[in-house]
Write a protein that holds these residues in place. Structure first.
Motif, PDB file in Angstrom:
ATOM      1  N   GLN A 157      49.970 127.363  42.764  1.00 17.36           N
ATOM      2  CA  GLN A 157      49.458 127.932  41.521  1.00 17.36           C
ATOM      3  C   GLN A 157      48.203 128.758  41.762  1.00 17.36           C
ATOM      4  O   GLN A 157      47.991 129.793  41.113  1.00 17.36           O
ATOM      5  CB  GLN A 157      49.184 126.805  40.523  1.00 17.36           C
ATOM      6  N   GLN A 158      47.363 128.312  42.686  1.00 17.52           N
ATOM      7  CA  GLN A 158      46.157 129.067  43.006  1.00 17.52           C
ATOM      8  C   GLN A 158      46.507 130.417  43.622  1.00 17.52           C
ATOM      9  O   GLN A 158      45.887 131.445  43.300  1.00 17.52           O
ATOM     10  CB  GLN A 158      45.274 128.256  43.955  1.00 17.52           C
ATOM     11  N   LYS A 159      47.503 130.436  44.499  1.00 15.64           N
ATOM     12  CA  LYS A 159      47.914 131.704  45.100  1.00 15.64           C
ATOM     13  C   LYS A 159      48.517 132.641  44.050  1.00 15.64           C
ATOM     14  O   LYS A 159      48.250 133.847  44.069  1.00 15.64           O
ATOM     15  CB  LYS A 159      48.934 131.433  46.203  1.00 15.64           C
ATOM     16  N   MET A 160      49.309 132.097  43.149  1.00 15.03           N
ATOM     17  CA  MET A 160      49.891 132.930  42.096  1.00 15.03           C
ATOM     18  C   MET A 160      48.810 133.476  41.169  1.00 15.03           C
ATOM     19  O   MET A 160      48.878 134.626  40.720  1.00 15.03           O
ATOM     20  CB  MET A 160      50.910 132.112  41.297  1.00 15.03           C
ATOM     21  N   ARG A 161      47.798 132.653  40.872  1.00 18.27           N
ATOM     22  CA  ARG A 161      46.703 133.109  40.018  1.00 18.27           C
ATOM     23  C   ARG A 161      45.922 134.237  40.693  1.00 18.27           C
ATOM     24  O   ARG A 161      45.562 135.236  40.049  1.00 18.27           O
ATOM     25  CB  ARG A 161      45.782 131.934  39.683  1.00 18.27           C
ATOM     26  N   ALA A 162      45.675 134.074  41.987  1.00 20.66           N
ATOM     27  CA  ALA A 162      44.941 135.122  42.706  1.00 20.66           C
ATOM     28  C   ALA A 162      45.756 136.407  42.784  1.00 20.66           C
ATOM     29  O   ALA A 162      45.220 137.520  42.650  1.00 20.66           O
ATOM     30  CB  ALA A 162      44.581 134.629  44.109  1.00 20.66           C
ATOM     31  N   HIS A 163      47.056 136.289  42.984  1.00 16.04           N
ATOM     32  CA  HIS A 163      47.910 137.473  43.036  1.00 16.04           C
ATOM     33  C   HIS A 163      47.929 138.191  41.690  1.00 16.04           C
ATOM     34  O   HIS A 163      47.921 139.435  41.634  1.00 16.04           O
ATOM     35  CB  HIS A 163      49.331 137.059  43.432  1.00 16.04           C
ATOM     36  N   TYR A 164      47.933 137.428  40.608  1.00 15.76           N
ATOM     37  CA  TYR A 164      47.943 138.049  39.284  1.00 15.76           C
ATOM     38  C   TYR A 164      46.603 138.702  38.973  1.00 15.76           C
ATOM     39  O   TYR A 164      46.542 139.798  38.413  1.00 15.76           O
ATOM     40  CB  TYR A 164      48.272 136.994  38.225  1.00 15.76           C
ATOM     41  N   ASN A 165      45.510 138.044  39.350  1.00 15.08           N
ATOM     42  CA  ASN A 165      44.186 138.584  39.044  1.00 15.08           C
ATOM     43  C   ASN A 165      43.890 139.870  39.806  1.00 15.08           C
ATOM     44  O   ASN A 165      43.078 140.684  39.356  1.00 15.08           O
ATOM     45  CB  ASN A 165      43.113 137.535  39.350  1.00 15.08           C
ATOM     46  N   ARG A 166      44.508 140.057  40.965  1.00 17.96           N
ATOM     47  CA  ARG A 166      44.290 141.304  41.709  1.00 17.96           C
ATOM     48  C   ARG A 166      44.825 142.515  40.959  1.00 17.96           C
ATOM     49  O   ARG A 166      44.330 143.629  41.142  1.00 17.96           O
ATOM     50  CB  ARG A 166      44.953 141.212  43.084  1.00 17.96           C
ATOM     51  N   LYS A 167      45.826 142.306  40.120  1.00 24.17           N
ATOM     52  CA  LYS A 167      46.420 143.423  39.387  1.00 24.17           C
ATOM     53  C   LYS A 167      45.802 143.632  38.007  1.00 24.17           C
ATOM     54  O   LYS A 167      46.093 144.619  37.344  1.00 24.17           O
ATOM     55  CB  LYS A 167      47.930 143.192  39.232  1.00 24.17           C
ATOM     56  N   VAL A 168      44.985 142.692  37.580  1.00 25.72           N
ATOM     57  CA  VAL A 168      44.384 142.794  36.248  1.00 25.72           C
ATOM     58  C   VAL A 168      43.153 143.698  36.313  1.00 25.72           C
ATOM     59  O   VAL A 168      42.289 143.539  37.183  1.00 25.72           O
ATOM     60  CB  VAL A 168      43.995 141.397  35.729  1.00 25.72           C
ATOM     61  N   ARG A 169      43.093 144.631  35.376  1.00 26.72           N
ATOM     62  CA  ARG A 169      41.938 145.526  35.278  1.00 26.72           C
ATOM     63  C   ARG A 169      41.148 145.141  34.028  1.00 26.72           C
ATOM     64  O   ARG A 169      41.544 145.476  32.914  1.00 26.72           O
ATOM     65  CB  ARG A 169      42.380 146.980  35.197  1.00 26.72           C
ATOM     66  N   PRO A 170      40.036 144.429  34.196  1.00 22.08           N
ATOM     67  CA  PRO A 170      39.273 143.992  33.018  1.00 22.08           C
ATOM     68  C   PRO A 170      38.652 145.172  32.277  1.00 22.08           C
ATOM     69  O   PRO A 170      38.131 146.112  32.890  1.00 22.08           O
ATOM     70  CB  PRO A 170      38.198 143.072  33.624  1.00 22.08           C
ATOM     71  N   ARG A 171      38.713 145.108  30.962  1.00 19.67           N
ATOM     72  CA  ARG A 171      38.122 146.147  30.114  1.00 19.67           C
ATOM     73  C   ARG A 171      37.389 145.486  28.964  1.00 19.67           C
ATOM     74  O   ARG A 171      37.842 144.477  28.426  1.00 19.67           O
ATOM     75  CB  ARG A 171      39.199 147.093  29.573  1.00 19.67           C
TER      76      ARG A 171
END
Length: 209
Positions: A157-171
């Motif tokens: 789950q930690q790896k999946m969370r990190a993979h998802y956060n790399r693609k998120v662009r905070p605004r």
């Protein structure tokens, strides 16, 4: 004697139209008996004394029976598929844990009926005492297995969370900005189909919560 060129096609037809993996017919043939030319020329009662009314009545009975057979076959096929789906879900290793739900529950791997009939040493020469001892060992180690599985799941789950956060662009938005809202299936106009707008708005941000 049948032509040799027609034998493969005949075999394919029988295999595709009569048998399936569930040991049930995939398609029920029409309730019509094939009559070869030799039978037509034989002096049988059906040929010598035809009865159209009786033939029509038997034809209706055949249609009723074939319809009932189709319904029964559909129910049995659906039941078989449901059982196979449940067996697959319980005996397939999950990616986050690396273990099967059956193993995590009972501490042993599931055995399919085909493996029971194989002439292995365990089947040919059973040893109840050794089997009981190994079973106790499995039950003693099941807690350790579950703890290891929990750690592996958390890591996944930690790896999946990190993979998802790399693609998120905070605004960040401030009061007074104009924003668009994504249109969901419940808010889209079904009459427009694929041409419906994917966004709604613009809306004005009045406050930050």
């Amino acid at each position: 004697m049948a032509n040799s060129s027609t034998m493969p096609s005949l075999g394919n037809f029988v295999q595709s139209s009569t048998f399936s993996h569930a040991s049930l017919p995939q398609a029920i043939p029409k309730p019509t008996e094939a009559v070869i030319p030799v039978e037509i020329s034989l002096p049988t009662l059906k040929v010598l004394y035809p009865n159209p009314e009786l033939t029509e009545e038997l034809r209706r009975v055949d249609l009723d029976l074939i319809e009932e057979l189709r319904e029964t076959t559909a129910v049995r096929r659906a039941s078989y598929q449901q059982k196979m789906r449940a067996h697959y879900n319980r005996t397939t290793a999950r990616t986050p844990t690396g273990e099967t739900p059956f193993h995590l529950t009972y501490g042993a791997e599931a055995v399919i009926p085909v493996e029971i009939g194989l002439p292995t040493l365990k089947v040919l020469y059973p040893n109840p005492e050794l089997t009981e001892e190994l079973r106790r060992v499995d039950l003693d180690l099941i807690e350790e297995l579950r703890e290891t599985t929990a750690v592996r799941r958390a890591s996944y789950q930690q790896k999946m969370r990190a993979h998802y956060n790399r693609k998120v662009r905070p605004r960040e938005f401030t009061v007074g900005d104009l924003v668009l809202c994504e249109a969901t299936l419940t808010t889209k106009n079904p009459a427009k189909g694929k041409l419906a707008a994917k966004w709604k708005g613009p809306y004005v941000i009045k406050a930050r919560i």
